[in-house]
Design an enzyme around this catalytic site. Structure first.
Site, PDB file in Angstrom:
ATOM      1  N   LYS A  55      22.249  -6.664 -39.766  1.00 41.12           N
ATOM      2  CA  LYS A  55      21.620  -7.545 -40.744  1.00 41.12           C
ATOM      3  C   LYS A  55      22.714  -8.375 -41.371  1.00 41.12           C
ATOM      4  O   LYS A  55      23.879  -7.957 -41.408  1.00 41.12           O
ATOM      5  CB  LYS A  55      20.955  -6.706 -41.840  1.00 41.12           C
ATOM      6  CG  LYS A  55      19.798  -7.398 -42.510  1.00 41.12           C
ATOM      7  CD  LYS A  55      18.509  -7.219 -41.726  1.00 41.12           C
ATOM      8  CE  LYS A  55      17.389  -8.016 -42.345  1.00 41.12           C
ATOM      9  NZ  LYS A  55      16.139  -7.839 -41.617  1.00 41.12           N
TER      10      LYS A  55
ATOM     11  N   GLY B 282      -4.043  -8.994 -46.981  1.00 41.77           N
ATOM     12  CA  GLY B 282      -3.078 -10.077 -46.763  1.00 41.77           C
ATOM     13  C   GLY B 282      -3.362 -10.820 -45.471  1.00 41.77           C
ATOM     14  O   GLY B 282      -3.241 -10.249 -44.387  1.00 41.77           O
ATOM     15  N   VAL B 283      -3.762 -12.079 -45.601  1.00 38.68           N
ATOM     16  CA  VAL B 283      -4.022 -12.871 -44.392  1.00 38.68           C
ATOM     17  C   VAL B 283      -3.021 -14.026 -44.303  1.00 38.68           C
ATOM     18  O   VAL B 283      -3.384 -15.198 -44.347  1.00 38.68           O
ATOM     19  CB  VAL B 283      -5.496 -13.358 -44.298  1.00 38.68           C
ATOM     20  CG1 VAL B 283      -6.381 -12.263 -43.762  1.00 38.68           C
ATOM     21  CG2 VAL B 283      -6.018 -13.864 -45.645  1.00 38.68           C
ATOM     22  N   GLY B 284      -1.761 -13.650 -44.195  1.00 36.57           N
ATOM     23  CA  GLY B 284      -0.694 -14.614 -43.944  1.00 36.57           C
ATOM     24  C   GLY B 284      -0.558 -14.776 -42.439  1.00 36.57           C
ATOM     25  O   GLY B 284      -1.546 -14.723 -41.694  1.00 36.57           O
ATOM     26  N   HIS B 285       0.701 -14.921 -41.966  1.00 35.13           N
ATOM     27  CA  HIS B 285       0.925 -15.150 -40.537  1.00 35.13           C
ATOM     28  C   HIS B 285       0.327 -14.041 -39.687  1.00 35.13           C
ATOM     29  O   HIS B 285      -0.429 -14.302 -38.749  1.00 35.13           O
ATOM     30  CB  HIS B 285       2.436 -15.232 -40.263  1.00 35.13           C
ATOM     31  CG  HIS B 285       3.062 -16.470 -40.818  1.00 35.13           C
ATOM     32  ND1 HIS B 285       3.611 -16.528 -42.069  1.00 35.13           N
ATOM     33  CD2 HIS B 285       3.201 -17.695 -40.277  1.00 35.13           C
ATOM     34  CE1 HIS B 285       4.077 -17.748 -42.285  1.00 35.13           C
ATOM     35  NE2 HIS B 285       3.835 -18.476 -41.214  1.00 35.13           N
ATOM     36  N   VAL B 286       0.668 -12.787 -40.001  1.00 31.35           N
ATOM     37  CA  VAL B 286       0.212 -11.680 -39.149  1.00 31.35           C
ATOM     38  C   VAL B 286      -1.252 -11.339 -39.429  1.00 31.35           C
ATOM     39  O   VAL B 286      -2.063 -11.176 -38.499  1.00 31.35           O
ATOM     40  CB  VAL B 286       1.086 -10.416 -39.356  1.00 31.35           C
ATOM     41  CG1 VAL B 286       0.620  -9.305 -38.420  1.00 31.35           C
ATOM     42  CG2 VAL B 286       2.550 -10.717 -39.130  1.00 31.35           C
TER      43      VAL B 286
HETATM   44  P1  NAI Z   1       3.192 -13.829 -44.918  1.00 31.76           P
HETATM   45  O1  NAI Z   1       4.026 -14.085 -46.118  1.00 31.76           O
HETATM   46  O2  NAI Z   1       2.851 -14.933 -43.986  1.00 31.76           O
HETATM   47  O3  NAI Z   1       1.779 -13.174 -45.383  1.00 31.76           O
HETATM   48  C1  NAI Z   1       1.649 -12.258 -46.400  1.00 31.76           C
HETATM   49  C2  NAI Z   1       0.342 -12.602 -47.123  1.00 31.76           C
HETATM   50  O4  NAI Z   1       0.072 -11.566 -48.057  1.00 31.76           O
HETATM   51  C3  NAI Z   1       0.428 -13.916 -47.906  1.00 31.76           C
HETATM   52  O5  NAI Z   1      -0.675 -14.737 -47.562  1.00 31.76           O
HETATM   53  C4  NAI Z   1       0.382 -13.455 -49.363  1.00 31.76           C
HETATM   54  O6  NAI Z   1      -0.300 -14.379 -50.209  1.00 31.76           O
HETATM   55  C5  NAI Z   1      -0.391 -12.156 -49.243  1.00 31.76           C
HETATM   56  N1  NAI Z   1      -0.194 -11.190 -50.325  1.00 31.76           N
HETATM   57  C6  NAI Z   1       0.935 -10.931 -51.042  1.00 31.76           C
HETATM   58  N2  NAI Z   1       0.713  -9.924 -51.908  1.00 31.76           N
HETATM   59  C7  NAI Z   1      -0.575  -9.530 -51.714  1.00 31.76           C
HETATM   60  C8  NAI Z   1      -1.385  -8.526 -52.283  1.00 31.76           C
HETATM   61  N3  NAI Z   1      -0.934  -7.719 -53.235  1.00 31.76           N
HETATM   62  N4  NAI Z   1      -2.659  -8.399 -51.853  1.00 31.76           N
HETATM   63  C9  NAI Z   1      -3.133  -9.213 -50.892  1.00 31.76           C
HETATM   64  N5  NAI Z   1      -2.420 -10.190 -50.315  1.00 31.76           N
HETATM   65  C10 NAI Z   1      -1.157 -10.342 -50.714  1.00 31.76           C
HETATM   66  O7  NAI Z   1       3.891 -12.639 -44.163  1.00 31.76           O
HETATM   67  P2  NAI Z   1       3.657 -12.162 -42.651  1.00 31.76           P
HETATM   68  O8  NAI Z   1       4.655 -12.799 -41.781  1.00 31.76           O
HETATM   69  O9  NAI Z   1       2.207 -12.269 -42.316  1.00 31.76           O
HETATM   70  O10 NAI Z   1       4.057 -10.623 -42.770  1.00 31.76           O
HETATM   71  C11 NAI Z   1       3.194  -9.691 -43.411  1.00 31.76           C
HETATM   72  C12 NAI Z   1       3.949  -8.386 -43.583  1.00 31.76           C
HETATM   73  O11 NAI Z   1       4.341  -7.887 -42.318  1.00 31.76           O
HETATM   74  C13 NAI Z   1       5.247  -8.525 -44.395  1.00 31.76           C
HETATM   75  O12 NAI Z   1       5.405  -7.338 -45.137  1.00 31.76           O
HETATM   76  C14 NAI Z   1       6.330  -8.622 -43.329  1.00 31.76           C
HETATM   77  O13 NAI Z   1       7.569  -8.136 -43.800  1.00 31.76           O
HETATM   78  C15 NAI Z   1       5.759  -7.700 -42.262  1.00 31.76           C
HETATM   79  N6  NAI Z   1       6.224  -8.018 -40.914  1.00 31.76           N
HETATM   80  C16 NAI Z   1       5.996  -9.266 -40.389  1.00 31.76           C
HETATM   81  C17 NAI Z   1       6.407  -9.566 -39.095  1.00 31.76           C
HETATM   82  C18 NAI Z   1       6.128 -10.903 -38.491  1.00 31.76           C
HETATM   83  O14 NAI Z   1       6.244 -11.029 -37.256  1.00 31.76           O
HETATM   84  N7  NAI Z   1       5.735 -11.902 -39.252  1.00 31.76           N
HETATM   85  C19 NAI Z   1       7.121  -8.552 -38.276  1.00 31.76           C
HETATM   86  C20 NAI Z   1       7.239  -7.246 -38.902  1.00 31.76           C
HETATM   87  C21 NAI Z   1       6.813  -7.022 -40.190  1.00 31.76           C
END
Ligand code: NAI
Length: 365
Positions: free
Chosen positions: A89, A183-187
């Site tokens: 890291k 949480g409906v972000g990227h993943v």
């Molecule tokens: P992201 O930031 O795109 O999505 C996270 C979503 O969760 C956002 O839309 C945010 O508004 C929402 N959020 C935050 N706090 C919340 C809560 N208390 N209740 C409901 N929604 C909430 O992140 P991404 O990329 O989708 O990743 C999601 C999780 O997976 C993170 O913890 C990340 O570290 C983990 N992760 C992601 C990977 C990836 O390929 N993107 C790989 C491995 C782990």
């Protein structure tokens, strides 16, 4: 115990020896103002891959502690996922909104390049794909400079959910199963779509309310409030937002029988794994369930095509099946079983691995 508290008064070399770290590099560049740290935890299985985090740390000690913790977590994540990668890291001390410049990133890149491929950088908090493209100007091997791996992470989480359903209900099928996606972000968005395709009944939430409603409408699924998602009746809970979701305050709220998601550090503390067992909730360890993105990055470095990448990611399901079987056989939690699996893999390659009491849960990120 908090890493910084436990390590107070211990020299860096002693800390490295205690945690079996190979190398820590401190970087300073006067012309760009760069202050950064690169930590290589273990390269037994291959070059150390791990994100570049840029963050306005309160102190150098905090930056170092974070870098070391995250690097070690990557070793076990890659080992548990069966990858040929080590753990590393790097952290850049500074506010990514105001202090990130191309010159600063390139200076960090030049230090990375001096390691001759032993550390492969990727995206983390405070850095994105564009930053990886800048690093590539200085570093021969960079990950995440192509596509966003989130879809592959979601595919892996779906495989973990199938495995968790089989363990909890004796049936892998998700038809008619109610799955709550936090949480409906990227993943989370990719995952919700994949689960709809698998015939599940989906419930989503997001602290970004307009986003939750947009995704809900697009997929035709129910939207609920972030405060209610854990306690809303469901079969499977998929944490895809932040870590620490399972803690002393929330553990009794969950109504699900199985849990598998993308978030890192889902359990606030290692002891919550046993508490989930006592509540009759099957838990797919986060560092296995969310390894799809990392598997995809390794595949890309190896030049694999999409079909090969998908096959590798689907292997997460089989690995979690094995972990559940081991946990049952040995009367341990699924997290302990996954950690054992990673440690055995490192040992089989001659790796110098920590003893159980210096285990992984704290360091998986
Ligand atoms: P992201 O930031 O795109 O999505 C996270 C979503 O969760 C956002 O839309 C945010 O508004 C929402 N959020 C935050 N706090 C919340 C809560 N208390 N209740 C409901 N929604 C909430 O992140 P991404 O990329 O989708 O990743 C999601 C999780 O997976 C993170 O913890 C990340 O570290 C983990 N992760 C992601 C990977 C990836 O390929 N993107 C790989 C491995 C782990």
């Amino acid at each position: 115990m908090d890493t910084e508290v436990r390590n107070a008064g211990t020299s860096l070399l002693e800390r490295m020896a205690l945690g079996d770290y190979e190398q820590t590099v401190f970087c300073s560049d006067r012309s760009t103002g760069l202050r950064s740290i690169i930590a290589i935890h273990d390269t037994t299985l291959g070059p150390a891959l791990g994100g570049v985090r840029m963050y306005a740390y309160a102190s150098e000690e905090q930056a170092l502690a974070d870098c070391l913790r995250l690097a070690r977590g990557m070793t076990y994540k890659a080992a548990a996922a069966g990858l040929h990668l080590g753990g590393g890291k790097s952290v850049i001390i500074g506010d990514p909104q105001t202090e990130k410049t191309e010159a600063l990133l390139r200076a960090h890149g030049r230090f990375i390049q001096t390691l001759n491929g032993r550390y492969i950088p990727g995206i983390d908090i405070g850095t994105g794909q564009r930053d990886m493209e800048i690093l590539r100007l200085e570093v021969a091997r960079v990950s995440c400079d192509g596509r966003d791996p989130s879809y592959f992470t979601a595919l892996g989480v779906r495989a973990a959910i199938y495995a968790a359903a089989a363990e909890a209900f004796g049936d892998r099928s998700l038809k008619g199963r109610r799955v709550a996606v936090q949480g409906v972000g990227h993943v989370g968005t990719h995952l919700a779509g994949l689960l709809v395709g698998a015939g599940a009944e989906i419930l989503v939430c997001d602290t970004d309310t307009p986003r939750a409603h947009t995704v809900g409408k697009r997929l035709g699924v129910q939207v609920t409030s972030p405060d209610e998602i854990a306690s809303t009746p469901c079969d499977i809970f998929a944490p895809c937002a932040l870590g620490g979701v399972v803690n002393d305050a929330t553990i009794d709220e969950f109504t699900c029988r199985a849990m598998a998601g993308a978030a890192n550090n889902v359990l606030a503390e290692p002891r919550h794994a046993q508490m989930l067992v006592e509540r009759g909730i099957v838990y797919a360890p986060d560092f296995l369930a969310n390894a799809g993105g990392l598997i995809c990055l390794e595949g890309e470095l190896l030049g694999q095509d999409d079909a090969q990448l998908k096959r590798s990611v689907m292997g997460i399901g089989r690995r979690i099946d094995e972990v559940f079987a081991r946990a049952r056989r040995k009367g341990i939690t699924s997290t302990e079983a996954a950690e054992q699996f990673a440690i055995e893999r490192l040992r089989s390659r001659g790796g110098d691995v920590p003893t159980a009491d210096r285990g992984l849960a704290e360091g998986i990120v």
